[in-house]
Design a protein around this motif. Sequence first.
Motif, PDB file in Angstrom:
ATOM      1  N   GLU A 165     -45.451  41.627 -58.412  1.00  0.00           N
ATOM      2  CA  GLU A 165     -44.153  41.537 -57.731  1.00  0.00           C
ATOM      3  C   GLU A 165     -44.292  41.214 -56.251  1.00  0.00           C
ATOM      4  O   GLU A 165     -43.386  40.655 -55.646  1.00  0.00           O
ATOM      5  N   ARG A 166     -45.417  41.570 -55.652  1.00  0.00           N
ATOM      6  CA  ARG A 166     -45.578  41.350 -54.212  1.00  0.00           C
ATOM      7  C   ARG A 166     -46.728  40.398 -53.953  1.00  0.00           C
ATOM      8  O   ARG A 166     -47.773  40.463 -54.605  1.00  0.00           O
ATOM      9  N   ILE A 167     -46.548  39.560 -52.972  1.00  0.00           N
ATOM     10  CA  ILE A 167     -47.611  38.655 -52.548  1.00  0.00           C
ATOM     11  C   ILE A 167     -48.695  39.457 -51.838  1.00  0.00           C
ATOM     12  O   ILE A 167     -48.388  40.320 -51.004  1.00  0.00           O
ATOM     13  N   PRO A 168     -49.960  39.242 -52.178  1.00  0.00           N
ATOM     14  CA  PRO A 168     -51.033  39.992 -51.490  1.00  0.00           C
ATOM     15  C   PRO A 168     -51.007  39.720 -49.991  1.00  0.00           C
ATOM     16  O   PRO A 168     -50.833  38.588 -49.544  1.00  0.00           O
ATOM     17  N   SER A 169     -51.169  40.779 -49.215  1.00  0.00           N
ATOM     18  CA  SER A 169     -51.032  40.667 -47.754  1.00  0.00           C
ATOM     19  C   SER A 169     -52.106  39.779 -47.128  1.00  0.00           C
ATOM     20  O   SER A 169     -51.868  39.140 -46.093  1.00  0.00           O
ATOM     21  N   ASP A 170     -53.289  39.720 -47.720  1.00  0.00           N
ATOM     22  CA  ASP A 170     -54.386  38.948 -47.128  1.00  0.00           C
ATOM     23  C   ASP A 170     -54.614  37.613 -47.844  1.00  0.00           C
ATOM     24  O   ASP A 170     -55.677  37.001 -47.711  1.00  0.00           O
ATOM     25  N   TRP A 171     -53.612  37.204 -48.582  1.00  0.00           N
ATOM     26  CA  TRP A 171     -53.762  35.974 -49.380  1.00  0.00           C
ATOM     27  C   TRP A 171     -53.437  34.760 -48.514  1.00  0.00           C
ATOM     28  O   TRP A 171     -52.289  34.529 -48.149  1.00  0.00           O
ATOM     29  N   GLN A 172     -54.472  33.999 -48.156  1.00  0.00           N
ATOM     30  CA  GLN A 172     -54.306  32.837 -47.283  1.00  0.00           C
ATOM     31  C   GLN A 172     -55.227  31.706 -47.730  1.00  0.00           C
ATOM     32  O   GLN A 172     -56.198  31.906 -48.468  1.00  0.00           O
ATOM     33  N   TRP A 173     -54.893  30.534 -47.262  1.00  0.00           N
ATOM     34  CA  TRP A 173     -55.805  29.407 -47.443  1.00  0.00           C
ATOM     35  C   TRP A 173     -57.109  29.709 -46.699  1.00  0.00           C
ATOM     36  O   TRP A 173     -57.083  30.168 -45.556  1.00  0.00           O
ATOM     37  N   GLU A 174     -58.225  29.447 -47.337  1.00  0.00           N
ATOM     38  CA  GLU A 174     -59.531  29.697 -46.736  1.00  0.00           C
ATOM     39  C   GLU A 174     -60.170  28.372 -46.330  1.00  0.00           C
ATOM     40  O   GLU A 174     -60.274  27.452 -47.145  1.00  0.00           O
ATOM     41  N   TYR A 175     -60.614  28.297 -45.087  1.00  0.00           N
ATOM     42  CA  TYR A 175     -61.176  27.065 -44.528  1.00  0.00           C
ATOM     43  C   TYR A 175     -62.677  26.983 -44.821  1.00  0.00           C
ATOM     44  O   TYR A 175     -63.415  27.957 -44.645  1.00  0.00           O
ATOM     45  N   ILE A 176     -63.117  25.822 -45.264  1.00  0.00           N
ATOM     46  CA  ILE A 176     -64.542  25.574 -45.506  1.00  0.00           C
ATOM     47  C   ILE A 176     -64.930  24.311 -44.742  1.00  0.00           C
ATOM     48  O   ILE A 176     -64.280  23.271 -44.866  1.00  0.00           O
ATOM     49  N   GLN A 177     -65.971  24.391 -43.960  1.00  0.00           N
ATOM     50  CA  GLN A 177     -66.412  23.222 -43.204  1.00  0.00           C
ATOM     51  C   GLN A 177     -67.035  22.192 -44.146  1.00  0.00           C
ATOM     52  O   GLN A 177     -67.879  22.541 -44.983  1.00  0.00           O
ATOM     53  N   PRO A 178     -66.647  20.914 -44.030  1.00  0.00           N
ATOM     54  CA  PRO A 178     -67.271  19.884 -44.868  1.00  0.00           C
ATOM     55  C   PRO A 178     -68.789  19.873 -44.758  1.00  0.00           C
ATOM     56  O   PRO A 178     -69.491  19.653 -45.750  1.00  0.00           O
ATOM     57  N   GLU A 179     -69.290  20.106 -43.547  1.00  0.00           N
ATOM     58  CA  GLU A 179     -70.748  20.075 -43.346  1.00  0.00           C
ATOM     59  C   GLU A 179     -71.459  21.126 -44.212  1.00  0.00           C
ATOM     60  O   GLU A 179     -72.585  20.916 -44.658  1.00  0.00           O
ATOM     61  N   THR A 180     -70.782  22.250 -44.447  1.00  0.00           N
ATOM     62  CA  THR A 180     -71.369  23.301 -45.278  1.00  0.00           C
ATOM     63  C   THR A 180     -71.632  22.796 -46.693  1.00  0.00           C
ATOM     64  O   THR A 180     -72.689  23.048 -47.284  1.00  0.00           O
ATOM     65  N   LEU A 181     -70.658  22.054 -47.216  1.00  0.00           N
ATOM     66  CA  LEU A 181     -70.803  21.530 -48.572  1.00  0.00           C
ATOM     67  C   LEU A 181     -71.798  20.378 -48.626  1.00  0.00           C
ATOM     68  O   LEU A 181     -72.525  20.230 -49.614  1.00  0.00           O
ATOM     69  N   ILE A 182     -71.829  19.560 -47.580  1.00  0.00           N
ATOM     70  CA  ILE A 182     -72.751  18.417 -47.568  1.00  0.00           C
ATOM     71  C   ILE A 182     -74.192  18.889 -47.468  1.00  0.00           C
ATOM     72  O   ILE A 182     -75.081  18.359 -48.144  1.00  0.00           O
ATOM     73  N   LYS A 183     -74.436  19.897 -46.640  1.00  0.00           N
ATOM     74  CA  LYS A 183     -75.810  20.385 -46.446  1.00  0.00           C
ATOM     75  C   LYS A 183     -76.353  21.088 -47.683  1.00  0.00           C
ATOM     76  O   LYS A 183     -77.553  21.046 -47.959  1.00  0.00           O
ATOM     77  N   ASP A 184     -75.473  21.746 -48.435  1.00  0.00           N
ATOM     78  CA  ASP A 184     -75.886  22.390 -49.685  1.00  0.00           C
ATOM     79  C   ASP A 184     -74.799  22.146 -50.710  1.00  0.00           C
ATOM     80  O   ASP A 184     -73.830  22.901 -50.806  1.00  0.00           O
ATOM     81  N   ILE A 185     -74.969  21.082 -51.473  1.00  0.00           N
ATOM     82  CA  ILE A 185     -73.904  20.640 -52.360  1.00  0.00           C
ATOM     83  C   ILE A 185     -73.612  21.653 -53.470  1.00  0.00           C
ATOM     84  O   ILE A 185     -72.531  21.661 -54.050  1.00  0.00           O
ATOM     85  N   ASN A 186     -74.552  22.533 -53.755  1.00  0.00           N
ATOM     86  CA  ASN A 186     -74.338  23.515 -54.823  1.00  0.00           C
ATOM     87  C   ASN A 186     -73.735  24.827 -54.320  1.00  0.00           C
ATOM     88  O   ASN A 186     -73.501  25.737 -55.110  1.00  0.00           O
TER      89      ASN A 186
END
Length: 977
Positions: free
Chosen positions: A144-165
């Motif tokens: 019934e209630r939206i979680p108070s800490d529910w937000q979009w989480e930012y991920i740096q593209p470089e993080t994914l490029i450096k370790d694709i897995n």
Amino acid sequence: MPKKNSSPVALPARMDLAIDSLSDMRIVVLKFPFSKEVQDFCRDIQQVLRSNAKVYAPYRQLNNAILACTSTLTYGFESSMPIDYIPQRQALAVGKSMESIATPAQIYQLIYIWAKNWTTQFLNKQANKDEFRSVCDRFLAAIERIPSDWQWEYIQPETLIKDINTQNGLGYQAIPSLLVSLLHEQTCTISSGAREQTIVWRKVQGDGSTKIGLHLVSQPFKATYYIDDSDDEKEGFFAYRLDFYLQTQAGRLNSAGHLKPWIFVNLSCQRYAHEPLVKNNHGRDISILMGMNKARLDEYPIDSTLVRLTVENNASKPWQEQLPDVLTAFKARPLVSPIDILNDPIKFGNLDYIDNWKQDEYYIVHAEGYGYRQESQKGRGHGHSIKTGFSLKERADIINQIIQLLDGILIPDRSMECDVPTPSGKKLPLAMSDYESHRTSLNPSEIKKNAQTEGEKETYIKAEQIIVASAIKPSFDRKRIYILIIYQERHTRELVRQQLHKAFLIKEDDDFPAHINVIDIFIDNSHLLEKLTVSGLPSINKDFDKEIDKQHYLKRKEWQAFIQEKIVHVVNDKSNSDLFAIIEIGTSNLKGVHPRQSIRGAVREACVLENINSQMLQTVKQKEKENSTDDASYTKATEGRVLNAVLDLTLRQTGALYGMPSEIYKVAGISEEIAQQLDVIGFCRIKKNNYIGNTPFQYAVAVRLSATGMVDVLLPNQKQWLPYSQSGLAIGKLFHQARKKDADSLDRVQMKGGHLVKFVADVLSQHLEHPTIALIEADVWRNEGSKDDRAWFQLKNEYLLAQRDILDFSHVTGHTTYQRDDEKFVNLLGVIRLRTNQETPQYVPNRETWNEDKETSDFTKLSGFIDKTVSELLHYFSVGRIPDTQKKTQHTTNNRELYKKDLGAANIAYKHQQMVEILPFFVHHDFQTEDKLKALCRVPHLLRTSPAFTRGNISRPYPMHLGIESIEDLLCILDLD
């Protein structure tokens, strides 16, 4: 092709990512906040239902509804399988700015309404109404209630490029989607001489059933071309489609020791319907791209992204997953009725690319098998007027423009150098020749080249006939082959006999080879050819499956009785012969008849139980000669169809080659001593989802091609190799038992990851009798299964370099990690991993750079290329030759330069062969020099030939091709064809 003495090159459409090039881009994820609550609700509802059938949450409905309301997401709450095997659902958005992304509060509103709408189907139950209400109320209260800490989480593209897995492999969708978003609403212009064509790119969500990631399409283009001299004109609409795929390469690592990604750029043709759709494919939903030019819900962000929605394939054709009901619950602007769109596509799609188009856009994505009609036409309709594919020049020019638009982000790869030329002409080993080459050799002009006197000509012709007759021989100690022509229509028998004579290179009044008996069997009971009877199609008949099962059983028994009655009179030594049959089964694709009403599976099953290999053939009809000056009785298409059936039966189903594979092995560079003994074993696997319950059909075999040309098959749970022609019967009998729901047989055709890898480990450690090269595809074998039931993870790119000299079967019962010097593997020269399809890049021949202005042309011979990107591992790429069936007029210099929109180009089906990656590991110490590694790779490369296949090269090496085709043949027994 380049000039004679020049060495061809292949420029792959794969790009490196410039370091920190995407630092100003954004990747955000939003985890589904109520996974546990939904899981608990499904469990509780199942208990109230008092059913063993598991209850699943309609997540597809939720995701389709979210995307139908806000097009700025990359995808909705799709499931991923993390490294720890705990399922997770999260939405993804990418772009330069997150300002246009729906807020968590907006998305929560849709989740809650969706959940409430979901509970209503249970509240309407007549029994246990109070119990249902209690469970539903408890569920709705929990979310019934939206979680108070529910937000979009930012991920740096470089993080994914450096370790694709990292992030559970999120980068495989996020990075390509970022590149797509950079090109959204960008334009590029391609030109040749005075011709110019401007392309405007547009994002599209979803890719078929996966629903994840973004790709690009251009604006629609209208292509018109003349088909005759009387101005009879055809037209159609298409768009350029551009996909980015993130792939890795074994051994290609960055400074941190992680896999360094490649970006593949893939160009294809997407066709749209503009006439009423009167025929679609049974069992497959219809894809429609939807674009919003006005928000479906106030204050919800949209952009010009196209969203892929699906229409159910039944008589009423509603939007899939009751999407309108959910949108109504959302109080959102409704979608147009699918029936209206299918009946008038041009009204609802902006196919003419009008600037001030205000309403929603709907584009029906064409699929092979669709039929359309103009207002004046009747019947099942015609196909799409535009052929797929592009000229190599068009591919090169568009990819070059993409590189310019993404300058500083994508760095093109260098071209690959060609390996030694493939032998041709008189140097071509007989085992690499096909039927067409032998047929052509008997043309008068060819005979004249090779023989002068009448005696020499007769000797020459006889030699060719002996080659063919010797290839098609009984298995092992059997003495004869019977070919049964089981027919009802005279024309079917007549044309099959004609083409059989052609297959053996003999005249129609000549006798067949002594070991071949061809016998006609007339179908004297017309009921045998009648379709399976049902009381209605699935859309109106809830008992359709039960009726099909019953009718299949009755038809199979009827055919068994017929075969038993007829064969006893014509086959005297059945136990000492190989039996093959070409069987007329009437006409398929009849209006109002479901594909599952076909008798194919019942007839195949009957043949298997009577130890007959079979080939089905639709009824042959004579050509209508009213407006024809041609004296031929049958059309070229009909003759070709029957010849293909004959060649499949006599060559592929017997596992025939026109010569000894040892000659191929010597050409590849294998020493004569080893070549005379060498076995090539291919592991072959087929998987079909939605077989029984939630457990897919999955079955695998090993196929062994010996140096002498003998082909044997090893089935899981068996210890002895079977001749190829007999193995199909054994597989068919297993499928027969599985159809009867025999528990042991069901388990054997629903192999899990652990079963697959144990089969491989057993074969390699226990069943190698001679020097052997083992072939296995990376796909599925490397990642099938769960945490406790894994397949062969060593095949993954991240492990193969470090584990190149071992066989890691440590997780397999009865096995361990084997070292290269283990005596069990003294006969194993090496294992070769293959990759195909989206795991290998497109390419352009004979260009060093994408902007090089140089004529391009498909390779006219099977060509191998050496990739020197990774020094520690040899990556060999195999490219097939241009298909012989491609019209010669399509391969002229002028046509090779055409763009899809040029006059006439829409009618040219450019088809370019794909690359196949060949990578050896666990290589025997004696083969670890560069030259000998290349020799190992050339073996599967040169084996991409089949005597029955005259349309270029087969995609897999011959033993793998045989195994896959054998399983495919028999899937109709299980209604999986």
